[in-house]
Design an enzyme around this catalytic site. Structure first.
Site, PDB file in Angstrom:
ATOM      1  N   ASN A 129       0.867  -1.192   0.000  1.00  0.00           N
ATOM      2  CA  ASN A 129       0.000   0.000   0.000  1.00  0.00           C
ATOM      3  C   ASN A 129       0.901   1.238   0.000  1.00  0.00           C
ATOM      4  OD1 ASN A 129      -1.777   2.077   0.518  1.00  0.00           O
ATOM      5  ND2 ASN A 129      -2.376   1.359   2.552  1.00  0.00           N
ATOM      6  N   TRP A 130       0.934   1.924  -1.121  1.00  0.00           N
ATOM      7  CA  TRP A 130       1.833   3.080  -1.244  1.00  0.00           C
ATOM      8  C   TRP A 130       1.291   4.338  -0.560  1.00  0.00           C
ATOM      9  CZ3 TRP A 130       3.875   2.890  -7.043  1.00  0.00           C
ATOM     10  CH2 TRP A 130       4.833   1.885  -7.127  1.00  0.00           C
ATOM     11  N   LYS A 131       0.042   4.310  -0.127  1.00  0.00           N
ATOM     12  CA  LYS A 131      -0.578   5.491   0.499  1.00  0.00           C
ATOM     13  C   LYS A 131      -0.351   6.710  -0.410  1.00  0.00           C
ATOM     14  CE  LYS A 131      -0.110   3.145   4.856  1.00  0.00           C
ATOM     15  NZ  LYS A 131       0.022   3.169   6.297  1.00  0.00           N
ATOM     16  N   HIS A 190      -9.493   1.084   5.094  1.00  0.00           N
ATOM     17  CA  HIS A 190      -8.198   1.228   5.775  1.00  0.00           C
ATOM     18  C   HIS A 190      -8.385   2.144   6.985  1.00  0.00           C
ATOM     19  CE1 HIS A 190      -4.057   2.352   6.600  1.00  0.00           C
ATOM     20  NE2 HIS A 190      -3.708   1.275   5.926  1.00  0.00           N
ATOM     21  N   GLU A 201      -6.688   4.497   8.114  1.00  0.00           N
ATOM     22  CA  GLU A 201      -6.457   5.934   7.853  1.00  0.00           C
ATOM     23  C   GLU A 201      -7.697   6.575   7.236  1.00  0.00           C
ATOM     24  OE1 GLU A 201      -2.752   5.432   5.756  1.00  0.00           O
ATOM     25  OE2 GLU A 201      -1.810   4.848   7.649  1.00  0.00           O
ATOM     26  N   GLU A 254      -5.240  -5.198  10.387  1.00  0.00           N
ATOM     27  CA  GLU A 254      -4.219  -4.176  10.622  1.00  0.00           C
ATOM     28  C   GLU A 254      -4.487  -3.483  11.963  1.00  0.00           C
ATOM     29  OE1 GLU A 254      -2.147  -2.789   6.806  1.00  0.00           O
ATOM     30  OE2 GLU A 254      -3.859  -1.486   7.112  1.00  0.00           O
ATOM     31  N   GLY A 261       2.720   2.078  10.791  1.00  0.00           N
ATOM     32  CA  GLY A 261       3.682   3.183  10.676  1.00  0.00           C
ATOM     33  C   GLY A 261       4.433   3.483  11.967  1.00  0.00           C
ATOM     34  N   SER A 302       3.617  -2.344  10.184  1.00  0.00           N
ATOM     35  CA  SER A 302       5.076  -2.422  10.384  1.00  0.00           C
ATOM     36  C   SER A 302       5.681  -3.748   9.910  1.00  0.00           C
ATOM     37  CB  SER A 302       5.437  -2.136  11.839  1.00  0.00           C
ATOM     38  OG  SER A 302       5.075  -0.806  12.168  1.00  0.00           O
ATOM     39  N   GLY A 333       3.059  -1.193   4.169  1.00  0.00           N
ATOM     40  CA  GLY A 333       3.090   0.242   3.854  1.00  0.00           C
ATOM     41  C   GLY A 333       4.508   0.673   3.513  1.00  0.00           C
ATOM     42  N   GLY A 334       5.184   1.303   4.476  1.00  0.00           N
ATOM     43  CA  GLY A 334       6.516   1.899   4.266  1.00  0.00           C
ATOM     44  C   GLY A 334       7.503   1.007   3.526  1.00  0.00           C
TER      45      GLY A 334
END
Ligand code: 13P
Length: 269
Positions: free
Chosen positions: A12-14, A108, A110, A181, A187, A227, A248-249
């Site tokens: 997921n590149w957000k 999600h 967020e 999640e 994150g 993470s 993510g990251g």
């Protein structure tokens, strides 16, 4: 230990990697995957799915490159439930179809926390995706406060029940991915412990089996997200009810994403 049926890795590149960065990421990834016979073989044998979820403005890069890298699946990070209309800033399922998307991330944390997305909206989005042939990657998970109150199972159950209220066992069997999640792990660099993630994922599978039948419960891929890194992916993927990861990251750079893919291959070996 049960042998893994297959592993689903989703990046997921957000709000990172616009079209320029997406283009260079993809050409580097394709080159590296083509030079690794094991990755290509696992994908061709349907034991491994590698998917990316770029920002909507980068989707055309994936669409244009589809012939060049047919192994790569992709989708969006959100979608509206209506087909079209006066909904400034939104995108619809027919638009995803035009971009040849395979999946859409729905609900999600967020989106829930920063953009006020409710369980009801999540449910409508899941149904719109299924009706349009887009597989929803439905996200559920508790906040730190909810975990400390011992409400994790209850929260996840509420989110799943609402989101899947109008979904049939046939739909679940054909087209559903669930991502667990925990919000406190996203994150933060603090992933859930392998066994804690497994407990919640097993609970999710039990809930799905109870509601939609055992066959459907067993068929659904359940991912863990929060993470996930090259150093912890293997332990998480070795858990019986964790079928993949939502990253993510660590999916933003080709090198770390590839290290995660290699960790998954070890689990599949
Ligand atoms: P991180 O891997 O950066 O913690 O993000 C997880 C996530 O939210 C994926 O959807």
């Amino acid at each position: 230990m049960k042998k893994k049926r297959g592993v689903f890795l989703a990046g997921n590149w957000k709000m990172y990697n616009g079209p320029g960065a997406a283009r260079s990421f993809l050409s580097k990834l394709v080159e590296r995957v083509k030079s690794s016979q094991t990755i290509e073989k696992a994908i061709m044998e349907h034991r491994l799915v590698v998917a990316l979820f770029p920002p909507a403005l980068s989707l055309h890069v994936f669409r244009e490159g589809k012939e060049m890298f047919p192994f790569l699946k992709y989708g969006t990070q959100n979608v509206h439930w209506e087909k079209e209309g006066a909904y400034t800033g939104e995108i619809s399922v027919p638009m995803l179809q035009e971009m040849a998307c395979d999946y859409a991330i729905i609900g999600h944390s967020e989106r829930r926390q920063l953009f006020g997305e409710t369980d009801i909206a999540v449910g409508k989005k899941v149904c719109a995706c299924i009706a349009g042939g887009i597989t929803p990657v439905l996200c559920v998970g508790e906040t730190l406060e909810e975990r400390e109150r011992n409400s994790t199972f209850e929260v996840v159950e509420r989110q799943l029940t609402e989101a899947l209220k109008d979904v049939s066992p046939k739909d679940v069997l054909a087209s559903l991915i669930v991502a667990y999640e925990p919000v406190w792990a996203i994150g933060t660099g603090k992933n859930a412990r392998d066994e804690d993630a497994q407990d919640v994922c097993r609970h999710i599978r039990e809930l799905l089996s109870r509601r939609f039948g055992e066959e459907a419960g067993e068929a659904v891929s359940i991912l863990y997200g929060g993470s996930v890194k090259p150093g912890n992916v293997e332990g998480l993927l070795r858990q019986a009810d964790i079928d993949g990861a939502l990253i993510g990251g660590a999916s933003l750079q080709v090198d770390s994403y590839l290290e995660i893919i290699e960790g998954a291959l070890k689990v599949l070996a």
